[in-house]
Scaffold this active site. Structure first.
Site, mmCIF file in Angstrom:
data_model
loop_
_atom_site.group_PDB
_atom_site.id
_atom_site.type_symbol
_atom_site.label_atom_id
_atom_site.label_comp_id
_atom_site.label_asym_id
_atom_site.label_seq_id
_atom_site.Cartn_x
_atom_site.Cartn_y
_atom_site.Cartn_z
ATOM 1 N N GLU A 1 20.614 45.833 39.033
ATOM 2 C CA GLU A 1 21.978 45.312 39.184
ATOM 3 C C GLU A 1 22.297 44.585 37.890
ATOM 4 O O GLU A 1 21.503 43.748 37.436
ATOM 5 C CB GLU A 1 22.095 44.357 40.368
ATOM 6 C CG GLU A 1 22.228 45.035 41.698
ATOM 7 C CD GLU A 1 23.569 45.742 41.911
ATOM 8 O OE1 GLU A 1 24.362 45.872 40.969
ATOM 9 O OE2 GLU A 1 23.793 46.175 43.044
ATOM 10 N N TRP B 1 20.568 37.331 43.337
ATOM 11 C CA TRP B 1 21.891 36.811 42.984
ATOM 12 C C TRP B 1 22.259 35.629 43.866
ATOM 13 O O TRP B 1 22.828 34.661 43.386
ATOM 14 C CB TRP B 1 22.950 37.910 43.009
ATOM 15 C CG TRP B 1 23.141 38.600 44.329
ATOM 16 C CD1 TRP B 1 23.970 38.222 45.339
ATOM 17 C CD2 TRP B 1 22.485 39.783 44.778
ATOM 18 N NE1 TRP B 1 23.876 39.098 46.404
ATOM 19 C CE2 TRP B 1 22.967 40.063 46.077
ATOM 20 C CE3 TRP B 1 21.542 40.635 44.206
ATOM 21 C CZ2 TRP B 1 22.539 41.162 46.815
ATOM 22 C CZ3 TRP B 1 21.124 41.725 44.934
ATOM 23 C CH2 TRP B 1 21.616 41.979 46.224
ATOM 24 N N HIS C 1 28.887 45.966 34.871
ATOM 25 C CA HIS C 1 30.102 46.293 35.623
ATOM 26 C C HIS C 1 30.568 45.082 36.417
ATOM 27 O O HIS C 1 29.863 44.080 36.534
ATOM 28 C CB HIS C 1 29.885 47.509 36.529
ATOM 29 C CG HIS C 1 28.820 47.319 37.561
ATOM 30 N ND1 HIS C 1 27.482 47.522 37.311
ATOM 31 C CD2 HIS C 1 28.890 46.945 38.860
ATOM 32 C CE1 HIS C 1 26.773 47.292 38.398
ATOM 33 N NE2 HIS C 1 27.611 46.923 39.355
ATOM 34 N N GLU D 1 32.182 45.641 55.873
ATOM 35 C CA GLU D 1 30.774 45.325 56.091
ATOM 36 C C GLU D 1 30.511 44.580 57.390
ATOM 37 O O GLU D 1 29.524 44.848 58.068
ATOM 38 C CB GLU D 1 30.219 44.493 54.927
ATOM 39 C CG GLU D 1 30.103 45.264 53.639
ATOM 40 C CD GLU D 1 29.430 44.477 52.534
ATOM 41 O OE1 GLU D 1 28.654 43.541 52.827
ATOM 42 O OE2 GLU D 1 29.670 44.803 51.353
ATOM 43 N N HIS E 1 32.420 45.550 44.944
ATOM 44 C CA HIS E 1 32.997 45.871 43.641
ATOM 45 C C HIS E 1 34.506 46.056 43.788
ATOM 46 O O HIS E 1 34.936 46.874 44.604
ATOM 47 C CB HIS E 1 32.390 47.178 43.121
ATOM 48 C CG HIS E 1 30.899 47.138 43.030
ATOM 49 N ND1 HIS E 1 30.096 47.535 44.076
ATOM 50 C CD2 HIS E 1 30.082 46.721 42.043
ATOM 51 C CE1 HIS E 1 28.829 47.379 43.716
ATOM 52 N NE2 HIS E 1 28.793 46.889 42.494
ATOM 53 N N GLU F 1 25.630 42.809 36.629
ATOM 54 C CA GLU F 1 26.993 42.534 37.071
ATOM 55 C C GLU F 1 27.586 41.250 36.496
ATOM 56 O O GLU F 1 26.899 40.238 36.395
ATOM 57 C CB GLU F 1 27.022 42.430 38.608
ATOM 58 C CG GLU F 1 26.625 43.718 39.282
ATOM 59 C CD GLU F 1 26.668 43.645 40.794
ATOM 60 O OE1 GLU F 1 26.862 44.708 41.408
ATOM 61 O OE2 GLU F 1 26.526 42.547 41.365
ATOM 62 N N HIS G 1 24.379 52.922 39.717
ATOM 63 C CA HIS G 1 23.226 52.055 40.006
ATOM 64 C C HIS G 1 21.925 52.839 39.898
ATOM 65 O O HIS G 1 21.627 53.685 40.737
ATOM 66 C CB HIS G 1 23.383 51.431 41.399
ATOM 67 C CG HIS G 1 24.478 50.423 41.456
ATOM 68 N ND1 HIS G 1 25.797 50.763 41.663
ATOM 69 C CD2 HIS G 1 24.447 49.076 41.325
ATOM 70 C CE1 HIS G 1 26.531 49.674 41.657
ATOM 71 N NE2 HIS G 1 25.743 48.631 41.449
ATOM 72 N N TYR H 1 24.642 38.318 36.249
ATOM 73 C CA TYR H 1 23.192 38.430 36.375
ATOM 74 C C TYR H 1 22.762 39.874 36.121
ATOM 75 O O TYR H 1 23.562 40.808 36.199
ATOM 76 C CB TYR H 1 22.720 37.966 37.759
ATOM 77 C CG TYR H 1 23.029 38.940 38.864
ATOM 78 C CD1 TYR H 1 22.040 39.772 39.384
ATOM 79 C CD2 TYR H 1 24.311 39.060 39.382
ATOM 80 C CE1 TYR H 1 22.328 40.682 40.388
ATOM 81 C CE2 TYR H 1 24.602 39.961 40.380
ATOM 82 C CZ TYR H 1 23.606 40.781 40.880
ATOM 83 O OH TYR H 1 23.883 41.689 41.861
ATOM 84 N N CYS I 1 29.055 41.271 49.499
ATOM 85 C CA CYS I 1 29.146 41.560 48.068
ATOM 86 C C CYS I 1 29.840 42.904 47.902
ATOM 87 O O CYS I 1 29.837 43.718 48.822
ATOM 88 C CB CYS I 1 27.764 41.641 47.440
ATOM 89 S SG CYS I 1 26.833 40.107 47.519
#
Length: 179
Positions: free
Chosen positions: A112, A159, A30, A85, A67, A114, A23, A102, A65
């Site tokens: 970002e 997003w 990704h 989180e 990955h 993604e 990032h 986005y 959010c």
């Protein structure tokens, strides 16, 4: 170390890179995910990103959010990130906008970029927010969220605004919530 799964222009995995190293101002495409978490009162959990986050610190966003890691199903990644989180066990993980992508740049220049399928899920335990990830949270009705985004779009992640402005996705979120 957590990584991102890099994607080529066709969306095919083509490698991995450590998450924080990936990032920057030229972030490669990704794989990621967004999850909208609902309670038994048909409310969405909004979270405010911790000030220590590399991108969009202090911004309100959808619940979680993250990955997916190599070999991990989206549902597994969502459960893992919800636990990490916000300390919440989840159930009924359901896709609501599977082809969302986005590319946005935050005020510091971090990009970002993604392919980010969007899911809804149900809260199964009490919130225990990780202060390194979440500085605040609030349960909100989807109709109230629409008013808040309209009144002050700058307070919300790009997003989340894009996901919620997509009418089919918003309808699926409302159906999932039971509205």
């Amino acid at each position: 170390m957590e990584h991102v799964i890099l994607l080529d222009a066709q969306g095919t995995p083509c490698g991995t890179q450590e998450k924080y190293a990936a990032h920057h101002s030229q972030t490669p495409l990704h794989l990621a995910f967004s999850c909208w978490l609902f309670n038994d009162r048909q409310q969405l959990l909004l979270t405010r990103r911790a000030l220590g986050k590399k991108a969009w610190p202090g911004v309100w966003t959808n619940s979680v959010c993250g990955h997916p890691q190599t070999g991990e199903l989206f549902e597994q990644a969502i459960a893992r990130r919800c636990q990490f989180e916000i300390g919440v066990a989840v159930a009924d993980i359901t896709p609501v906008f599977p082809d969302f992508s986005y590319c946005e740049t935050d005020s510091s220049g971090i990009v970002e970029n993604e392919r980010c399928p969007v899911y809804a899920a149900r809260q199964q335990s009490e919130i225990e927010a990780n202060p390194d990830e979440v500085m605040d949270y609030h349960w909100i009705a989807l109709d109230d969220l629409q008013q808040a985004i309209t009144a002050a779009p700058f307070m919300f992640s790009p997003w989340m605004r894009q996901q919620f402005s997509h009418l089919p996705a918003r309808q699926r979120l409302k159906q999932f919530a039971g509205i």
